[in-house]
Each structure stands twice: as C-alpha cells, then as structure tokens.
Design a protein around this motif. Structure first.
Motif, PDB file in Angstrom:
ATOM      1  N   ARG A 158       0.808  -1.221   0.000  1.00 27.47           N
ATOM      2  CA  ARG A 158       0.000   0.000   0.000  1.00 27.47           C
ATOM      3  C   ARG A 158       0.840   1.270   0.000  1.00 27.47           C
ATOM      4  NH1 ARG A 158      -2.480   1.945   3.753  1.00 27.47           N
ATOM      5  NH2 ARG A 158      -4.000   3.211   2.619  1.00 27.47           N
ATOM      6  N   ASN A 187      -6.788   1.230  -1.565  1.00 29.83           N
ATOM      7  CA  ASN A 187      -5.555   0.963  -2.315  1.00 29.83           C
ATOM      8  C   ASN A 187      -5.776   1.104  -3.814  1.00 29.83           C
ATOM      9  OD1 ASN A 187      -2.818   0.314  -2.564  1.00 29.83           O
ATOM     10  ND2 ASN A 187      -3.261  -1.854  -2.908  1.00 29.83           N
ATOM     11  N   ASN A 188      -6.524   2.135  -4.220  1.00 26.99           N
ATOM     12  CA  ASN A 188      -6.770   2.355  -5.638  1.00 26.99           C
ATOM     13  C   ASN A 188      -6.438   3.798  -5.992  1.00 26.99           C
ATOM     14  OD1 ASN A 188      -7.423   1.329  -8.122  1.00 26.99           O
ATOM     15  ND2 ASN A 188      -9.632   1.509  -7.873  1.00 26.99           N
ATOM     16  N   ALA A 232      -1.183  -4.962  -5.370  1.00 28.88           N
ATOM     17  CA  ALA A 232      -2.268  -5.243  -4.424  1.00 28.88           C
ATOM     18  C   ALA A 232      -1.706  -5.352  -3.010  1.00 28.88           C
ATOM     19  CB  ALA A 232      -2.972  -6.539  -4.812  1.00 28.88           C
ATOM     20  N   SER A 269      -6.037  -4.717   2.114  1.00 27.03           N
ATOM     21  CA  SER A 269      -6.603  -3.442   1.696  1.00 27.03           C
ATOM     22  C   SER A 269      -7.739  -3.645   0.700  1.00 27.03           C
ATOM     23  CB  SER A 269      -5.513  -2.564   1.081  1.00 27.03           C
ATOM     24  OG  SER A 269      -4.807  -3.271   0.080  1.00 27.03           O
ATOM     25  N   GLU A 324      -9.001  -3.051  -2.689  1.00 25.37           N
ATOM     26  CA  GLU A 324      -8.312  -2.760  -3.947  1.00 25.37           C
ATOM     27  C   GLU A 324      -9.121  -1.851  -4.868  1.00 25.37           C
ATOM     28  OE1 GLU A 324      -5.244  -3.557  -4.085  1.00 25.37           O
ATOM     29  OE2 GLU A 324      -5.442  -4.664  -2.211  1.00 25.37           O
ATOM     30  N   THR A 325     -10.454  -1.812  -4.748  1.00 25.88           N
ATOM     31  CA  THR A 325     -11.283  -0.968  -5.604  1.00 25.88           C
ATOM     32  C   THR A 325     -11.657   0.352  -4.939  1.00 25.88           C
ATOM     33  OG1 THR A 325     -13.326  -2.017  -4.805  1.00 25.88           O
ATOM     34  CG2 THR A 325     -12.273  -2.999  -6.730  1.00 25.88           C
ATOM     35  N   GLU A 376      -6.850 -13.781  -6.291  1.00 23.06           N
ATOM     36  CA  GLU A 376      -5.420 -13.620  -6.548  1.00 23.06           C
ATOM     37  C   GLU A 376      -4.860 -14.947  -7.041  1.00 23.06           C
ATOM     38  OE1 GLU A 376      -4.489 -10.403  -2.922  1.00 23.06           O
ATOM     39  OE2 GLU A 376      -3.620 -12.434  -2.896  1.00 23.06           O
ATOM     40  N   SER A 378      -3.760 -10.026  -9.380  1.00 24.91           N
ATOM     41  CA  SER A 378      -4.926  -9.804  -8.536  1.00 24.91           C
ATOM     42  C   SER A 378      -6.036  -9.142  -9.353  1.00 24.91           C
ATOM     43  CB  SER A 378      -4.550  -8.897  -7.348  1.00 24.91           C
ATOM     44  OG  SER A 378      -5.691  -8.388  -6.700  1.00 24.91           O
ATOM     45  N   ALA A 413     -10.436  -3.426 -10.356  1.00 24.06           N
ATOM     46  CA  ALA A 413      -9.022  -3.229 -10.037  1.00 24.06           C
ATOM     47  C   ALA A 413      -8.248  -4.463 -10.483  1.00 24.06           C
ATOM     48  CB  ALA A 413      -8.835  -2.993  -8.546  1.00 24.06           C
ATOM     49  N   LYS A 444      -4.316  -5.791 -10.675  1.00 20.99           N
ATOM     50  CA  LYS A 444      -2.985  -5.463 -10.160  1.00 20.99           C
ATOM     51  C   LYS A 444      -2.120  -6.709 -10.091  1.00 20.99           C
ATOM     52  CE  LYS A 444      -5.217  -1.981  -7.265  1.00 20.99           C
ATOM     53  NZ  LYS A 444      -5.395  -1.399  -5.927  1.00 20.99           N
ATOM     54  N   THR A 456       0.529  -8.969  -7.551  1.00 24.90           N
ATOM     55  CA  THR A 456       0.811  -9.237  -6.143  1.00 24.90           C
ATOM     56  C   THR A 456       2.282  -9.589  -5.998  1.00 24.90           C
ATOM     57  OG1 THR A 456       0.310 -11.620  -6.292  1.00 24.90           O
ATOM     58  CG2 THR A 456      -1.517 -10.127  -5.805  1.00 24.90           C
TER      59      THR A 456
END
Length: 427
Positions: A151, A300-301, A314, A318, A320-321, A389, A400, A418, A420, A422
C-alpha cells in the motif's frame, strides 16, 4: 505501471541479496556442527524479524528503500543495538531522505530493560517523520515485521509529526503482550486542511496522548529453547485491543478525544490443506478528533481514468477498488474473508496459489463540517468488493483482480474494477 514494477523489482533485488544464506564452514566435529546450526537458525530468525545482524548492531531492513506518491523514493538507514552490545540497554534510530519532497526524516531513541523474565522495557524516543492521514496502527504490531508493504506505493495524503514519547513494553504472559505509551505531538498536514472547532480554525495543532495496547494470542504454543521463550505454534484466533486518549490543555494540547481500536484474526486449516482466514477490524473515535486521527478503511486504488493506469501492487489487507481519500469515518468496521487453496504443484519450482477474497466495510462520521479543505464520502451503507489472486507465478509475483459491487457501485463499469499484481516472498 512501469514505475511501480521497477520499484518492486528493485525491492526484490535488495531482499534477495540480504536473504542469501551466510557461508558455513564445514566441520566433522558434531559439537561444531551443532553450534553452526544454532547460529544459522538465529541468523535467519533475526532476518525474518526484519533485521540484518552486523556485530552488536541489527540493521533494520524497513528503512533501506521505500516509495510513495508524496516522497517518491525514500531511502536511508536504521537499526537497533542487540544483546552483544548490552542485554539491558539498547539504542535505536533511523535517518531517511525523500527525493520528491526533498526532506530528511529521523528518529532517535533508546530503552532499558527492567525485568528479563517479563521482557519489560522502558523506551524513550524523538521522531520527526510523516504518517499517513487516517491510518491507525497498534503499538504491539511493531514487534511483528512485514518485509514488503504494497500500500505504501500509492499513498499521497500524509501529515508531518514531531513526536516525543515514553513507553512501557511488558509481557504479561506468553500469550498476552502489552505496551503503554505517552506522547507529545506537533501535527502539520502536508495538504490543504483546516479543523474548525468552536469558531476557531486549526491547520496545525498539538496533541498530548496516552495509548494502551494489548495483543492476546490464547492458542499459540511456546517452548523454552536455548534459554529463550520461542513461539512454536502460531495459534488462532488472535485479538488486539487499543485505547487512545488525547488530553486538552496538557502540554499545550489543543483537543480532547478518545479512540478504541479492535482487531480479531481467525484462521482455519482444512484437511485438504486449504486455509481460510477471517479478519475483523473496528474503530471508534469520540470527541474533538481531527482528520489526521480518524479512519480511512485501508483503500488501495489510485484515482486515474483507466484500469491499466491504475495497475499497481495489491495490498495484503486493503480494499483494492476503494480509491485513496474516498472515504473517512469516525467509526468503522471491516470484515475480510480469504480462502487460500493448496498450491498447485505444476513442478518442483512452479507452485502457483489461488486465493478467493471478499471484503466489506461500513462506517459513518459526525460533525463533517469540522473538516475543511478535503472532500470525502462516508460509509453509512455497506461497501463490498470481491476478487481473486493467483500468487507466486514468477519470482514471488502474481496477479490480482477485484470487483466493486453493491451500494457504492460506480456508474462507469471499469471504475469498479481493479487489476494489479501481487508480490509475496518468504524468508
């Protein structure tokens, strides 16, 4: 996207070089072999706790290199003296430099142990650094190390704090850790913010606070190994409780408020070696609480237009969106469910792992009008996201995918997605 990838690759190279096994001289003497084995185990235990031992000093790996949106690259050195220096006293500190904000940050402190059996320490420190606005950490968490914190790459809302503290660490029992801390803080947000209270506006403020934190692990097992108590079974559930009180007019403190934070973690290991993990977190702030000390629910976006522009790393726990700085609360709760399937053994070196994830958050805020200069929403309805994930596809990297649905679904479909990568590494 490329910038985030380069940052993580650089961190991988640093961690890989530090995690190399130290050379061991071969010996046919069983006594020498046993001693070498103990030294090797102690080395990796220290490294796993986030420190690289150098004589009487343990280098703290957290300060070597990091990256965030406000400081850019942040690099420096830090560490703490170990028992080779003294079993009773320790000196610790760090110094770092942010290349984007062009500022040095540092901390210096030390402690002395007053009881070895209960591992009771009294600590003093002076810190001039940054802290994420809306973040809430537990004092006892600093004894548990995370090698890489994804993050941090995307955070941009920080406040500067100059903190003088005195704390007491005490192990009430093998299963119950405690820490009590008294602090005097000067807070200066790095963004446009005013806290309006009784017709007075504060853009900087002083806080005098007391915190008590307890971490209870009732089902962990401990054994005495080499005259040290070592956790031999990581038992669940685990519970953490923390109480914070800010005192107005004490050492010039501007506000009076209270906070209660709670976390429970449960883990189930199934017969087929699948693992289900449940994490419940809650927080409540009461009184004259500025935004810096409220809650943000672990977003976390990044706020960018397309999915690929938002492609980053990711986090571990958190949303993610959820966009950074989208929600703040003075009371909130989150529930996270993760199911880890047994790794797929494609080959001896390729064992990817599928993880299914569901996350929920709810919260609210009174007296929103007190917070001027920052625009945000509240979480009266339940925020929901689901995802998956696929970890450890290559050198600890994976992918992710998360989808935002329910009450806070956004009109533009792709804004709810989202995608991402990992990163997971084990020492």
């Amino acid at each position: 996207m490329l910038k985030h990838l380069l940052v993580v690759i650089l961190m991988v190279l640093v961690t890989s070089s530090l995690a190399q096994e130290p050379p061991v001289v071969k010996s046919k003497n069983p006594e020498r072999v046993a001693q070498d084995s103990i030294k090797k185990a102690e080395f990796f235990k220290t490294l796993g706790n986030g420190y690289f031992p150098i004589g009487f000093f343990d280098l703290d790996l957290r300060y070597l290199i990091k990256f965030n949106q406000y400081e850019g690259f942040r690099t420096g050195l830090g560490g703490v003296t170990n028992e080779r220096f003294s079993e009773r006293y320790r000196i610790e500190g760090y110094g770092v430099y942010g290349f984007k904000d062009k500022r040095y940050k540092f901390s210096i402190g030390g402690g002395f142990r007053i009881n070895k059996t209960s591992n009771t320490w009294i600590n003093l420190s002076y810190t001039d650094d940054l802290q994420e606005t809306g973040s809430s950490s537990f004092l006892t968490d600093k004894r548990f190390f995370t090698f890489f914190e994804p993050r941090l790459l995307n955070i941009d809302l920080f406040h500067r704090h100059i903190t003088k503290s005195i704390s007491l660490e005490h192990k009430i029992s093998h299963h119950l850790l405690s820490e009590t801390q008294l602090t005097s803080n000067k807070i200066n947000p790095t963004y446009d913010y005013n806290f309006v209270l009784d017709d007075r506006s504060f853009n900087t403020f002083d806080l005098s606070m007391a915190r008590v934190s307890l971490q209870w692990s009732p089902f962990s097992n401990y054994d005495l190994i080499n005259d040290r108590v070592v956790e031999t079974k990581d038992g669940f559930p685990k519970f953490t409780l923390q109480f914070t009180q800010s005192f107005k007019n004490v050492l010039g403190s501007n506000f009076n408020f209270s906070k209660v934070d709670f976390r429970a973690i449960q883990q189930f290991i199934h017969k087929n070696q699948d693992v289900t993990k449940i994490t419940l977190v809650g927080g409540l702030a009461m009184g004259e609480t500025p935004l810096t000390h409220l809650y943000h629910a672990y977003p976390n976006n990044i706020t960018k237009e397309t999915i690929l522009q938002r492609f980053s790393v990711a986090g571990f726990n958190s949303f993610e969106t959820m966009y950074f700085n989208e929600f703040f609360s003075d009371r909130f709760s989150t529930l996270q469910l993760k199911h880890f399937f047994r790794p797929f053994k494609v080959s001896e070196w390729f064992k990817p792992q599928l993880v299914l994830i569901s996350r929920f958050a709810v919260g609210n805020m009174d007296n929103i009008e007190r917070h001027q200069g920052v625009t945000f929403n509240t979480l009266e309805k339940i925020y929901s996201e689901a995802g998956l994930e696929i970890n450890k596809l290559l050198f600890g990297f994976g992918l992710s995918f998360a989808y935002r649905y329910g009450a806070y679904y956004l009109p533009n479909f792709e804004d709810n997605i989202a995608f991402k990568f990992t990163f997971n590494i084990s020492l």
